[in-house]
Motif scaffolding. Sequence first.
Motif, PDB file in Angstrom:
ATOM      1  N   SER A   1       0.799  -1.228   0.000  1.00 38.82           N
ATOM      2  CA  SER A   1       0.000   0.000   0.000  1.00 38.82           C
ATOM      3  C   SER A   1       0.831   1.276   0.000  1.00 38.82           C
ATOM      4  CB  SER A   1      -0.932   0.009   1.222  1.00 38.82           C
ATOM      5  OG  SER A   1      -0.171   0.000   2.429  1.00 38.82           O
ATOM      6  N   ASP A   2       2.051   1.185   0.521  1.00 36.83           N
ATOM      7  CA  ASP A   2       2.903   2.378   0.625  1.00 36.83           C
ATOM      8  C   ASP A   2       4.352   1.979   0.358  1.00 36.83           C
ATOM      9  OD1 ASP A   2       4.079   4.820   1.146  1.00 36.83           O
ATOM     10  OD2 ASP A   2       3.659   4.796   3.307  1.00 36.83           O
ATOM     11  N   GLU A   3       4.664   1.733  -0.901  1.00 31.61           N
ATOM     12  CA  GLU A   3       5.995   1.283  -1.292  1.00 31.61           C
ATOM     13  C   GLU A   3       7.074   2.268  -0.843  1.00 31.61           C
ATOM     14  OE1 GLU A   3       8.863  -1.190  -3.422  1.00 31.61           O
ATOM     15  OE2 GLU A   3       6.782  -1.538  -2.854  1.00 31.61           O
ATOM     16  N   LYS A   4       6.811   3.570  -1.020  1.00 32.35           N
ATOM     17  CA  LYS A   4       7.795   4.594  -0.657  1.00 32.35           C
ATOM     18  C   LYS A   4       8.078   4.575   0.840  1.00 32.35           C
ATOM     19  CE  LYS A   4       8.753   9.553  -0.843  1.00 32.35           C
ATOM     20  NZ  LYS A   4       8.227  10.894  -1.232  1.00 32.35           N
ATOM     21  N   GLY A   5       7.015   4.484   1.641  1.00 34.29           N
ATOM     22  CA  GLY A   5       7.192   4.449   3.090  1.00 34.29           C
ATOM     23  C   GLY A   5       7.956   3.221   3.539  1.00 34.29           C
ATOM     24  N   PHE A   6       7.676   2.098   2.890  1.00 34.88           N
ATOM     25  CA  PHE A   6       8.372   0.864   3.227  1.00 34.88           C
ATOM     26  C   PHE A   6       9.859   0.990   2.919  1.00 34.88           C
ATOM     27  CE2 PHE A   6       9.996  -3.381   2.292  1.00 34.88           C
ATOM     28  CZ  PHE A   6       9.535  -4.113   3.376  1.00 34.88           C
ATOM     29  N   ARG A   7      10.193   1.538   1.753  1.00 43.46           N
ATOM     30  CA  ARG A   7      11.593   1.696   1.367  1.00 43.46           C
ATOM     31  C   ARG A   7      12.309   2.673   2.292  1.00 43.46           C
ATOM     32  NH1 ARG A   7      12.338  -2.944  -0.892  1.00 43.46           N
ATOM     33  NH2 ARG A   7      11.043  -3.282  -2.739  1.00 43.46           N
ATOM     34  N   GLU A   8      11.603   3.705   2.723  1.00 39.77           N
ATOM     35  CA  GLU A   8      12.205   4.661   3.655  1.00 39.77           C
ATOM     36  C   GLU A   8      12.540   3.984   4.982  1.00 39.77           C
ATOM     37  OE1 GLU A   8       9.348   7.771   3.956  1.00 39.77           O
ATOM     38  OE2 GLU A   8      10.009   8.788   2.118  1.00 39.77           O
ATOM     39  N   SER A   9      11.675   3.069   5.411  1.00 40.06           N
ATOM     40  CA  SER A   9      11.920   2.352   6.662  1.00 40.06           C
ATOM     41  C   SER A   9      13.139   1.452   6.541  1.00 40.06           C
ATOM     42  CB  SER A   9      10.691   1.538   7.059  1.00 40.06           C
ATOM     43  OG  SER A   9      10.505   0.435   6.179  1.00 40.06           O
ATOM     44  N   GLU A  10      13.303   0.817   5.369  1.00 43.02           N
ATOM     45  CA  GLU A  10      14.480  -0.021   5.142  1.00 43.02           C
ATOM     46  C   GLU A  10      15.754   0.820   5.229  1.00 43.02           C
ATOM     47  OE1 GLU A  10      13.307  -3.643   2.193  1.00 43.02           O
ATOM     48  OE2 GLU A  10      13.403  -1.661   1.273  1.00 43.02           O
ATOM     49  N   THR A  11      15.704   1.998   4.632  1.00 43.34           N
ATOM     50  CA  THR A  11      16.871   2.885   4.662  1.00 43.34           C
ATOM     51  C   THR A  11      17.183   3.324   6.085  1.00 43.34           C
ATOM     52  OG1 THR A  11      16.451   3.709   2.422  1.00 43.34           O
ATOM     53  CG2 THR A  11      17.800   5.096   3.858  1.00 43.34           C
ATOM     54  N   GLU A  12      16.144   3.638   6.860  1.00 42.65           N
ATOM     55  CA  GLU A  12      16.356   4.085   8.240  1.00 42.65           C
ATOM     56  C   GLU A  12      16.984   2.988   9.087  1.00 42.65           C
ATOM     57  OE1 GLU A  12      16.856   6.326  11.401  1.00 42.65           O
ATOM     58  OE2 GLU A  12      16.215   7.049   9.425  1.00 42.65           O
ATOM     59  N   VAL A  13      16.530   1.750   8.908  1.00 43.21           N
ATOM     60  CA  VAL A  13      17.110   0.630   9.644  1.00 43.21           C
ATOM     61  C   VAL A  13      18.588   0.477   9.289  1.00 43.21           C
ATOM     62  CG1 VAL A  13      17.169  -1.889   9.804  1.00 43.21           C
ATOM     63  CG2 VAL A  13      15.001  -0.683  10.047  1.00 43.21           C
ATOM     64  N   LEU A  14      18.899   0.519   7.987  1.00 36.64           N
ATOM     65  CA  LEU A  14      20.291   0.385   7.546  1.00 36.64           C
ATOM     66  C   LEU A  14      21.146   1.543   8.045  1.00 36.64           C
ATOM     67  CD1 LEU A  14      20.007  -0.877   3.864  1.00 36.64           C
ATOM     68  CD2 LEU A  14      20.980  -2.105   5.812  1.00 36.64           C
ATOM     69  N   LYS A  15      20.574   2.726   8.059  1.00 36.93           N
ATOM     70  CA  LYS A  15      21.322   3.904   8.501  1.00 36.93           C
ATOM     71  C   LYS A  15      21.763   3.747   9.952  1.00 36.93           C
ATOM     72  CE  LYS A  15      19.730   7.813   7.147  1.00 36.93           C
ATOM     73  NZ  LYS A  15      18.851   8.996   7.005  1.00 36.93           N
ATOM     74  N   GLN A  16      20.857   3.260  10.778  1.00 33.77           N
ATOM     75  CA  GLN A  16      21.190   3.134  12.190  1.00 33.77           C
ATOM     76  C   GLN A  16      22.096   1.934  12.455  1.00 33.77           C
ATOM     77  OE1 GLN A  16      18.109   4.080  15.040  1.00 33.77           O
ATOM     78  NE2 GLN A  16      16.824   4.955  13.439  1.00 33.77           N
ATOM     79  N   LEU A  17      21.892   0.847  11.728  1.00 34.40           N
ATOM     80  CA  LEU A  17      22.778  -0.305  11.892  1.00 34.40           C
ATOM     81  C   LEU A  17      24.185   0.012  11.412  1.00 34.40           C
ATOM     82  CD1 LEU A  17      20.506  -3.286  10.727  1.00 34.40           C
ATOM     83  CD2 LEU A  17      21.213  -2.744  13.067  1.00 34.40           C
ATOM     84  N   SER A  18      24.296   0.758  10.314  1.00 30.83           N
ATOM     85  CA  SER A  18      25.610   1.070   9.751  1.00 30.83           C
ATOM     86  C   SER A  18      26.400   2.026  10.637  1.00 30.83           C
ATOM     87  CB  SER A  18      25.463   1.674   8.348  1.00 30.83           C
ATOM     88  OG  SER A  18      24.802   2.919   8.392  1.00 30.83           O
ATOM     89  N   SER A  19      25.717   2.685  11.577  1.00 29.47           N
ATOM     90  CA  SER A  19      26.417   3.607  12.483  1.00 29.47           C
ATOM     91  C   SER A  19      27.042   2.873  13.666  1.00 29.47           C
ATOM     92  CB  SER A  19      25.441   4.675  13.007  1.00 29.47           C
ATOM     93  OG  SER A  19      24.465   4.091  13.868  1.00 29.47           O
ATOM     94  N   MET A  20      26.756   1.575  13.761  1.00 25.33           N
ATOM     95  CA  MET A  20      27.290   0.778  14.863  1.00 25.33           C
ATOM     96  C   MET A  20      28.478  -0.056  14.388  1.00 25.33           C
ATOM     97  SD  MET A  20      23.632  -0.673  16.229  1.00 25.33           S
ATOM     98  CE  MET A  20      22.165   0.362  16.067  1.00 25.33           C
ATOM     99  N   GLY A  21      29.057  -0.774  15.300  1.00 21.35           N
ATOM    100  CA  GLY A  21      30.166  -1.656  14.976  1.00 21.35           C
ATOM    101  C   GLY A  21      29.922  -3.035  15.553  1.00 21.35           C
ATOM    102  N   ARG A  22      30.775  -3.989  15.178  1.00 23.12           N
ATOM    103  CA  ARG A  22      30.711  -5.341  15.703  1.00 23.12           C
ATOM    104  C   ARG A  22      29.359  -5.998  15.425  1.00 23.12           C
ATOM    105  NH1 ARG A  22      35.018  -6.627  18.462  1.00 23.12           N
ATOM    106  NH2 ARG A  22      34.005  -8.496  19.298  1.00 23.12           N
ATOM    107  N   LEU A  23      28.879  -5.860  14.198  1.00 24.25           N
ATOM    108  CA  LEU A  23      27.614  -6.469  13.801  1.00 24.25           C
ATOM    109  C   LEU A  23      27.808  -7.391  12.606  1.00 24.25           C
ATOM    110  CD1 LEU A  23      25.151  -3.411  13.731  1.00 24.25           C
ATOM    111  CD2 LEU A  23      25.725  -4.865  15.685  1.00 24.25           C
ATOM    112  N   VAL A  24      27.018  -8.447  12.562  1.00 20.87           N
ATOM    113  CA  VAL A  24      26.826  -9.225  11.339  1.00 20.87           C
ATOM    114  C   VAL A  24      25.372  -9.011  10.963  1.00 20.87           C
ATOM    115  CG1 VAL A  24      26.721 -11.485  10.255  1.00 20.87           C
ATOM    116  CG2 VAL A  24      28.578 -10.968  11.845  1.00 20.87           C
ATOM    117  N   VAL A  25      25.134  -8.437   9.807  1.00 23.11           N
ATOM    118  CA  VAL A  25      23.778  -8.083   9.387  1.00 23.11           C
ATOM    119  C   VAL A  25      23.395  -8.855   8.130  1.00 23.11           C
ATOM    120  CG1 VAL A  25      22.243  -6.236   8.619  1.00 23.11           C
ATOM    121  CG2 VAL A  25      24.009  -5.760  10.339  1.00 23.11           C
ATOM    122  N   CYS A  26      22.300  -9.604   8.215  1.00 23.82           N
ATOM    123  CA  CYS A  26      21.710 -10.198   7.021  1.00 23.82           C
ATOM    124  C   CYS A  26      20.818  -9.118   6.427  1.00 23.82           C
ATOM    125  CB  CYS A  26      20.886 -11.435   7.382  1.00 23.82           C
ATOM    126  SG  CYS A  26      21.831 -12.966   7.376  1.00 23.82           S
ATOM    127  N   ALA A  27      21.286  -8.516   5.351  1.00 25.46           N
ATOM    128  CA  ALA A  27      20.569  -7.390   4.761  1.00 25.46           C
ATOM    129  C   ALA A  27      19.521  -7.874   3.768  1.00 25.46           C
ATOM    130  CB  ALA A  27      21.557  -6.451   4.067  1.00 25.46           C
TER     131      ALA A  27
END
Length: 279
Positions: free
Chosen positions: A137-163
């Motif tokens: 229903s809201d493709e743009k909003g969904f994609r924005e949420s994916e970006t926000e999650v990646l943005k915050q995860l990428s600011s951390m260290g010592r992570l293994v992320v299944c993207a």
Amino acid sequence: MTTILRSSLTNPPFTAHLSPSKFPRSFSTPFRLRTSLSFSPSLPPKSFPTNCSVSDDTTSSTNVASVDLSIALKKKATDVSADLRGTSIFLVGMNNSVKSSLGMLLADLFRYYYFDSDALVSEAAGGESAAISLKESDEKGFRESETEVLKQLSSMGRLVVCAGDGAVQNSTNLALLRHGISIWIDVPLEMVAKGIIGNKSLLLSSEITISGSYSEVLSQLMALYEDMRRGYATADATVSLQKVAYQLGYEDMDAVTTEDITMEVEKHSSKTCLPFIWN
């Protein structure tokens, strides 16, 4: 309100925060993300089928080989960890059990945290069904949420992320992956299709008709793969399940274990992390 990514570890080395105010309004709030972070993931041990009869000598040899590989993995992880210096690892590629099991084992070996970005997006949306509905229903909003999650995860260290696949669908997300080491886990689409039919939660994609037959799912996966392949190819390294099977002399790719793939990933991580040290 602060959303906390919690781990099941005792005395975690850091507390990571996701800010819900940055997610699209269509996401349910408040929410608390809970993840299965563990340094000892439950991975099935190597074993023969119950209806297979083997000699004690064969069983003994298999157990010795398994122990030797486990020791080799831990030793390699110790060597690579010194070079990684906390640099996060992002695993990209079609979602499947091989990729997720690999991510958990890597986190265990490197003493890292494990995250699945699709799982975080789903939880933020209010669950898997809600996330799929939002995507439709809201493709743009969904994609924005994916970006926000990646943005915050990428600011951390010592992570293994299944993207998830959203990580390779635009230049912003691809740039976020550059905060760590990205590795494309290339699994044959036939294996991915079988996994999706057996486990509907493996792929958060409205483009895939989960209820379809194997041939229908495979056909849709092939089309999706063509859209994603260029993004996958930007990864710092590629680990191909088919290539690993060939190197080990396996005729059947199902014979390749998580440990086998992990050893290959550790080799690539060691080579790929050098630019991060020099910089």
